[in-house]
Write an enzyme that holds these catalytic residues in place. Structure first.
Site, short mmCIF file in Angstrom:
data_model
loop_
_atom_site.label_atom_id
_atom_site.label_comp_id
_atom_site.label_asym_id
_atom_site.label_seq_id
_atom_site.Cartn_x
_atom_site.Cartn_y
_atom_site.Cartn_z
N LYS A 1 0.80 -1.15 -0.05
CA LYS A 1 -0.04 0.01 -0.03
C LYS A 1 0.96 1.25 0.06
CE LYS A 1 -0.13 -0.10 4.97
NZ LYS A 1 -0.91 -0.99 5.90
N TYR B 1 15.46 29.59 8.91
CA TYR B 1 14.34 30.46 9.71
C TYR B 1 14.55 30.23 11.20
CZ TYR B 1 12.19 30.37 5.13
OH TYR B 1 11.81 30.52 3.90
N MET C 1 11.47 24.27 3.09
CA MET C 1 10.64 23.54 2.20
C MET C 1 11.35 22.56 1.04
SD MET C 1 7.50 25.01 -0.14
CE MET C 1 6.59 25.71 1.11
C1 LIG Z 1 -0.06 -2.09 6.47
C2 LIG Z 1 -0.50 -3.21 6.81
C3 LIG Z 1 0.17 -4.58 7.31
C4 LIG Z 1 1.62 -4.70 7.19
O1 LIG Z 1 2.06 -4.17 8.30
P1 LIG Z 1 3.73 -4.10 8.48
O2 LIG Z 1 3.90 -3.88 10.08
O3 LIG Z 1 4.43 -3.29 7.47
O4 LIG Z 1 4.05 -5.36 8.52
C5 LIG Z 1 -0.67 -5.75 7.19
N1 LIG Z 1 -1.94 -5.72 7.55
C6 LIG Z 1 -2.61 -4.66 7.41
C7 LIG Z 1 -4.09 -4.75 7.54
C8 LIG Z 1 -1.95 -3.60 6.99
O5 LIG Z 1 -3.03 -2.41 7.10
#
Ligand SMILES: *Cc1c(COP(=O)(O)O)cnc(C)c1O
Length: 380
Positions: free
Chosen positions: A36, A260, A308
């Protein structure tokens, strides 16, 4: 690439990390590679292609857009959406052959109706809550819900899953979740509801809890060679480097401020370098006066606030650092190294946030980039 800022991703090390994960599992356990958010910032398509080539047959994504981009790239394998999607978008699951996570009955009914309309059956995974408190009904209240789901004729309930909130820190709670999940699955079985895939283990679940493997696991961070917990003894290799170049150098007198807020005031005459990276690139502002970079295999401190798209570096009395020299923000020089875990510690955050927030505008360079999809097709 004119602005000198880029990411290098070592896909061979990704393969190595996958092997390390597999060595912790029984061979028949299936893997959902969690990719993801652009594979945690590493780049969706190259990472997915490499993992497909390595034999992975399930991919876990967080949203529909990313799934569509994999499909449009030609990927034909199984994609599970690991989040809840608003029910007005059910049609995408059928159009792009995606596996939804079901946590809501209204969503399921709409999905079922859309599948019926198209004369199809859609595979789905149901998510239950055993203590994460994020998605899914609490398991003690989920039985009736799942019975109702199981009556929807155009949905095939292929999997059931849950998630761990404290797999790094609380074995008692995590073991309780494993037992509860297992018990719930057995209870449903007695009522004639059977799931082909049961899963609950993320990276830490896989490494620390063999009993959590069931017949499917969902590794994420460890595949990218980053440790979710600092004292995890695991031979994984970081796969991402973030690099830039010195775009300006000058010598400043004692008492002069940098950046800054003038939070950095030179305590003696010294050289300051300006480097082309900033918080808009995902380099945290909280590294102001705290972070380090590597130039010529030596560590140097950040001077003043991160801007930035610039950051200034205290070069001390070093005289040999010039415009155009490479600066390693994450990665390894000859001996010096900065891991995402180090940045996370300096910035007081978690390594997940460091890698996943690296701007998608930064060009990514891959070794051994697979030019096409190689891997198992659906149904093989
Ligand atoms: C992101 C996610 C994982 C993976 O988790 P890690 O800690 O990166 O291994 C597994 N299951 C779900 C539902 C997730 O959203």
């Amino acid at each position: 690439m004119i602005r000198p800022l880029w990411i290098e991703v070592d896909l061979k090390a990704l393969r190595h990390n996958l092997e390390v994960v597999k060595n912790h599992m029984e061979p028949e356990v299936k893997i959902i590679a969690t990719i993801k958010q652009s594979a945690y910032g590493h780049g969706l398509v190259p990472v997915a292609r490499e993992l497909a080539r390595a034999g992975i047959d399930f991919f876990g994504l967080g949203d529909i857009e990313e799934a569509i981009s994999l499909r449009e790239d030609g990927f034909r394998g199984s994609i599970i959406i690991l989040s809840a999607i608003l029910d007005k978008f059910v049609t995408y699951f059928l159009q792009y052959d995606l596996i939804p996570t079901i946590v809501d009955l209204e969503f399921a009914k709409k999905l079922n109706a859309e599948a019926l309309r198209r004369g199809k059956t859609v595979s789905a995974h149901v998510k239950i809550d055993t203590g994460m408190g994020r998605l899914g009904l609490y398991y003690k209240k989920a039985r009736v819900f799942i019975k109702k789901l199981s009556k929807l004729k155009n949905i095939s309930l292929e999997g059931i899953y849950t998630h761990f909130p404290v797999a790094d820190s609380d074995p008692e709670f995590t073991n309780y979740q494993i037992v509860a999940f297992n018990g719930f699955i057995r209870e449903l079985k007695k009522e004639g509801i059977f799931f082909r895939f049961c899963h609950c283990a993320n990276s830490l679940g896989i490494i620390n809890y063999p009993k959590a493997h069931f017949n499917m696991v969902r590794p994420g961070l460890v595949l990218y060679g980053v440790k979710p917990s600092p004292n995890l003894g695991l031979d994984i290799k970081p796969i991402l480097s973030l690099k830039s170049k010195v775009i300006f150098v000058k010598r400043i007198d004692r008492g002069r401020g940098v950046s800054y807020g003038r939070t950095y005031i030179a305590d003696k005459p010294k050289a300051i370098a300006t480097v082309a990276v900033g918080y808009a690139d995902g380099y945290p502002w909280s590294l102001s006066n705290r972070g380090k970079v590597i130039i010529n295999n030596s560590f140097f401190n950040i001077a003043g606030r991160v801007c930035m798209d610039h950051v200034m570096i205290d070069l001390g009395d070093s005289k040999d650092i010039k415009i155009g020299q490479e600066v390693i923000l994450i990665g390894k020089a000859k001996t010096a190294r900065i891991r995402p875990e180090d940045l996370a510690q300096w910035a007081k955050t978690i390594p997940y946030e460091i890698v996943s927030r690296l701007s998608l505008k930064i060009p990514r360079v891959y070794n051994s980039f697979s030019s096409r999809w190689i891997g198992k097709k659906k149904g093989q």
